[in-house]
Design an enzyme around this catalytic site. Structure first.
Site, PDB file in Angstrom:
ATOM      1  N   VAL A  98       0.840  -1.208   0.000  1.00 30.74           N
ATOM      2  CA  VAL A  98       0.000   0.000   0.000  1.00 30.74           C
ATOM      3  C   VAL A  98       0.872   1.254   0.000  1.00 30.74           C
ATOM      4  O   VAL A  98       0.384   2.357   0.174  1.00 30.74           O
ATOM      5  CB  VAL A  98      -0.948   0.004   1.231  1.00 30.74           C
ATOM      6  CG1 VAL A  98      -1.930  -1.154   1.163  1.00 30.74           C
ATOM      7  CG2 VAL A  98      -0.176  -0.038   2.554  1.00 30.74           C
ATOM      8  N   ASP A  99       2.192   1.074  -0.222  1.00 34.60           N
ATOM      9  CA  ASP A  99       3.130   2.190  -0.056  1.00 34.60           C
ATOM     10  C   ASP A  99       3.280   3.101  -1.270  1.00 34.60           C
ATOM     11  O   ASP A  99       3.950   4.137  -1.204  1.00 34.60           O
ATOM     12  CB  ASP A  99       4.510   1.659   0.382  1.00 34.60           C
ATOM     13  CG  ASP A  99       5.094   0.609  -0.585  1.00 34.60           C
ATOM     14  OD1 ASP A  99       4.805   0.670  -1.796  1.00 34.60           O
ATOM     15  OD2 ASP A  99       5.852  -0.259  -0.108  1.00 34.60           O
ATOM     16  N   HIS A 114      -4.235  -4.235  -2.486  1.00 35.86           N
ATOM     17  CA  HIS A 114      -4.666  -3.956  -1.111  1.00 35.86           C
ATOM     18  C   HIS A 114      -4.845  -2.464  -0.838  1.00 35.86           C
ATOM     19  O   HIS A 114      -4.901  -2.054   0.314  1.00 35.86           O
ATOM     20  CB  HIS A 114      -3.686  -4.592  -0.109  1.00 35.86           C
ATOM     21  CG  HIS A 114      -3.695  -6.094  -0.137  1.00 35.86           C
ATOM     22  ND1 HIS A 114      -2.729  -6.874   0.431  1.00 35.86           N
ATOM     23  CD2 HIS A 114      -4.593  -6.970  -0.673  1.00 35.86           C
ATOM     24  CE1 HIS A 114      -3.014  -8.166   0.239  1.00 35.86           C
ATOM     25  NE2 HIS A 114      -4.138  -8.244  -0.438  1.00 35.86           N
ATOM     26  N   CYS A 122     -14.552   7.579   3.253  1.00 34.85           N
ATOM     27  CA  CYS A 122     -15.497   7.632   4.364  1.00 34.85           C
ATOM     28  C   CYS A 122     -16.002   6.212   4.647  1.00 34.85           C
ATOM     29  O   CYS A 122     -16.393   5.490   3.717  1.00 34.85           O
ATOM     30  CB  CYS A 122     -16.663   8.553   4.007  1.00 34.85           C
ATOM     31  SG  CYS A 122     -17.930   8.516   5.296  1.00 34.85           S
ATOM     32  N   CYS A 125     -20.210   6.711   3.861  1.00 38.96           N
ATOM     33  CA  CYS A 125     -20.790   6.945   2.525  1.00 38.96           C
ATOM     34  C   CYS A 125     -19.846   6.549   1.386  1.00 38.96           C
ATOM     35  O   CYS A 125     -20.244   6.564   0.224  1.00 38.96           O
ATOM     36  CB  CYS A 125     -21.213   8.411   2.366  1.00 38.96           C
ATOM     37  SG  CYS A 125     -19.831   9.549   2.232  1.00 38.96           S
ATOM     38  N   CYS A 142     -20.761  13.764   5.849  1.00 37.12           N
ATOM     39  CA  CYS A 142     -21.946  12.950   6.185  1.00 37.12           C
ATOM     40  C   CYS A 142     -21.918  12.524   7.655  1.00 37.12           C
ATOM     41  O   CYS A 142     -22.858  11.904   8.147  1.00 37.12           O
ATOM     42  CB  CYS A 142     -22.031  11.724   5.283  1.00 37.12           C
ATOM     43  SG  CYS A 142     -20.933  10.391   5.778  1.00 37.12           S
ATOM     44  N   THR A 180       7.157 -11.808  -1.287  1.00 41.61           N
ATOM     45  CA  THR A 180       5.878 -12.063  -0.619  1.00 41.61           C
ATOM     46  C   THR A 180       5.906 -13.427   0.056  1.00 41.61           C
ATOM     47  O   THR A 180       6.461 -14.380  -0.500  1.00 41.61           O
ATOM     48  CB  THR A 180       4.668 -11.936  -1.581  1.00 41.61           C
ATOM     49  OG1 THR A 180       3.478 -12.290  -0.862  1.00 41.61           O
ATOM     50  CG2 THR A 180       4.801 -12.799  -2.821  1.00 41.61           C
ATOM     51  N   SER A 181       5.303 -13.493   1.243  1.00 45.19           N
ATOM     52  CA  SER A 181       5.291 -14.766   1.975  1.00 45.19           C
ATOM     53  C   SER A 181       4.303 -15.740   1.343  1.00 45.19           C
ATOM     54  O   SER A 181       4.306 -16.918   1.673  1.00 45.19           O
ATOM     55  CB  SER A 181       4.940 -14.527   3.439  1.00 45.19           C
ATOM     56  OG  SER A 181       3.689 -13.884   3.535  1.00 45.19           O
ATOM     57  N   ALA A 223      15.408  -8.858  -3.321  1.00 46.64           N
ATOM     58  CA  ALA A 223      14.684  -8.523  -4.548  1.00 46.64           C
ATOM     59  C   ALA A 223      15.538  -7.657  -5.473  1.00 46.64           C
ATOM     60  O   ALA A 223      15.644  -7.922  -6.674  1.00 46.64           O
ATOM     61  CB  ALA A 223      13.393  -7.797  -4.187  1.00 46.64           C
TER      62      ALA A 223
HETATM   63  P1  OAD Z   1       5.038 -10.620   4.430  1.00 47.50           P
HETATM   64  O1  OAD Z   1       5.609  -9.780   5.531  1.00 47.50           O
HETATM   65  O2  OAD Z   1       4.062 -11.660   4.792  1.00 47.50           O
HETATM   66  O3  OAD Z   1       6.220 -11.327   3.651  1.00 47.50           O
HETATM   67  C1  OAD Z   1       7.356 -10.631   3.235  1.00 47.50           C
HETATM   68  C2  OAD Z   1       8.211 -11.599   2.448  1.00 47.50           C
HETATM   69  O4  OAD Z   1       9.301 -10.861   1.919  1.00 47.50           O
HETATM   70  C3  OAD Z   1       8.789 -12.737   3.283  1.00 47.50           C
HETATM   71  O5  OAD Z   1       8.583 -13.962   2.600  1.00 47.50           O
HETATM   72  C4  OAD Z   1      10.291 -12.402   3.352  1.00 47.50           C
HETATM   73  O6  OAD Z   1      11.094 -13.560   3.373  1.00 47.50           O
HETATM   74  C5  OAD Z   1      10.493 -11.608   2.085  1.00 47.50           C
HETATM   75  N1  OAD Z   1      11.583 -10.616   2.096  1.00 47.50           N
HETATM   76  C6  OAD Z   1      11.996  -9.814   3.111  1.00 47.50           C
HETATM   77  N2  OAD Z   1      12.982  -8.996   2.708  1.00 47.50           N
HETATM   78  C7  OAD Z   1      13.195  -9.271   1.395  1.00 47.50           C
HETATM   79  C8  OAD Z   1      14.071  -8.747   0.406  1.00 47.50           C
HETATM   80  N3  OAD Z   1      14.944  -7.771   0.666  1.00 47.50           N
HETATM   81  N4  OAD Z   1      14.006  -9.262  -0.844  1.00 47.50           N
HETATM   82  C9  OAD Z   1      13.128 -10.276  -1.135  1.00 47.50           C
HETATM   83  N5  OAD Z   1      12.285 -10.797  -0.246  1.00 47.50           N
HETATM   84  C10 OAD Z   1      12.309 -10.306   0.998  1.00 47.50           C
HETATM   85  O7  OAD Z   1       4.463  -9.589   3.354  1.00 47.50           O
HETATM   86  P2  OAD Z   1       3.384  -9.844   2.215  1.00 47.50           P
HETATM   87  O8  OAD Z   1       3.602 -11.158   1.563  1.00 47.50           O
HETATM   88  O9  OAD Z   1       3.398  -8.635   1.375  1.00 47.50           O
HETATM   89  O10 OAD Z   1      -2.210  -7.502   3.877  1.00 47.50           O
HETATM   90  O11 OAD Z   1       2.061  -9.889   3.049  1.00 47.50           O
HETATM   91  C11 OAD Z   1       0.859 -10.056   2.372  1.00 47.50           C
HETATM   92  C12 OAD Z   1      -0.223  -9.267   3.066  1.00 47.50           C
HETATM   93  O12 OAD Z   1      -0.271  -9.624   4.456  1.00 47.50           O
HETATM   94  C13 OAD Z   1       0.010  -7.758   3.100  1.00 47.50           C
HETATM   95  O13 OAD Z   1      -0.399  -7.111   1.926  1.00 47.50           O
HETATM   96  C14 OAD Z   1      -0.825  -7.344   4.264  1.00 47.50           C
HETATM   97  C15 OAD Z   1      -0.387  -8.415   5.223  1.00 47.50           C
HETATM   98  O14 OAD Z   1      -1.235  -8.653   6.292  1.00 47.50           O
HETATM   99  C16 OAD Z   1      -3.117  -6.625   4.246  1.00 47.50           C
HETATM  100  O15 OAD Z   1      -2.851  -5.670   4.953  1.00 47.50           O
HETATM  101  C17 OAD Z   1      -4.479  -6.932   3.719  1.00 47.50           C
END
Ligand code: OAD
Length: 236
Positions: A98-99, A114, A122, A125, A142, A180-181, A223
């Site tokens: 979301v950054d 996300h 709001c 509304c 509102c 992403t995890s 990354a």
């Molecule tokens: P996570 O915090 O779950 O996962 C981050 C991933 O990035 C992990 O697998 C790390 O190993 C990896 N990581 C960390 N540093 C890194 C680097 N320098 N290069 C490559 N990989 C690296 O974050 P998200 O997968 O984004 O949702 O989480 C998914 C969603 O869960 C988010 O969008 C948020 C959260 O709750 C909402 O807020 C709806």
């Protein structure tokens, strides 16, 4: 890596699904892992509609804290390398972040699955607002409380965002999962759509994830480092 380069040489459409790991090197904390936000903060309290109803000011304060960190952040080599891929491919970026850092690079095709932390709406509304920098939680005309325009736990994704993300995943010749995890759905299901439709799925992460056994190639490292390496190999 050779298999990936070979696939990229014949690829037209390249799709990236990114998570908080890509922004780690811009100084933004991830959610999980040892310094992850969810280690010290509760998602139920701070990132759910129920938590917001219980204590809206607490949620607003937490988002103000995060906004302050993100406001100072700039895209890093990882975000910028994805933008550079546009020289060679049709690039599609689906982010869970979301950054707004992908948007800052000017990437052409972007879905922020996300939401965006600098947009607000709001809670009653639905009226949309831009960035609001106030300590006290603002209210709409509102009378409803204004909340960040992000997706919280238990909330659906926007219909048009998920259908765009699905299309870009299915069309991908190469699909990169970056930082992403892979445990939050429906985002984590997208690589499966890519694979089913013949895409080559590559994961870039500093560690293995639950998706690792299901994909074509896992590249371990940061990354920015790995993406840069891939682009350099392609340019040779
Ligand atoms: P996570 O915090 O779950 O996962 C981050 C991933 O990035 C992990 O697998 C790390 O190993 C990896 N990581 C960390 N540093 C890194 C680097 N320098 N290069 C490559 N990989 C690296 O974050 P998200 O997968 O984004 O949702 O989480 C998914 C969603 O869960 C988010 O969008 C948020 C959260 O709750 C909402 O807020 C709806």
């Amino acid at each position: 890596m050779d298999r990936l380069i070979e696939r990229l040489k014949h690829a037209e459409n390249v799709t990236f699904l990114t998570g908080s790991g890509i922004s780690r090197e811009s100084g933004i904390p991830t959610f999980r892992g040892k310094d992850g936000l969810w280690k010290n903060y509760s998602p139920e309290e701070l990132a759910s509609p129920e938590g917001f109803m219980r204590d809206p000011q607490l949620v607003w304060d937490w988002y103000n804290w995060r906004r302050d960190i993100i406001r100072k952040a700039e895209p890093n080599r990882g975000h910028l390398t994805i933008k550079e891929f546009e020289k060679n491919f049709n690039v599609y970026v689906i982010t869970q972040n979301v950054d707004g850092l992908h948007e800052k690079t000017g990437v052409k095709n972007l879905v922020e699955l996300h939401g965006n932390i600098f947009r607000n709406r709001c809670s009653r509304c639905g009226k949309m607002f831009g960035d609001i920098q106030t300590k006290k939680i603002p209210t709409c005309e509102c009378g409803g409380l204004i909340r960040p325009d992000v997706v919280w736990f238990g909330e659906p994704l926007k219909e048009e965002d998920i259908s765009m993300a699905l299309e870009w995943s299915k069309n991908a010749d190469v699909f990169f999962l970056v930082g992403t995890s892979g445990i939050v759905y429906p985002a984590a299901s997208l690589p499966f759509f890519a694979k089913e439709n013949g895409g080559f799925v590559v994961e870039i992460n500093i560690e293995k994830t639950p998706l690792t056994p299901h994909i074509d190639l896992h590249l371990e490292g940061s990354a920015s480092e790995i993406l840069d390496m891939v682009l350099k190999r392609l340019d040779k």
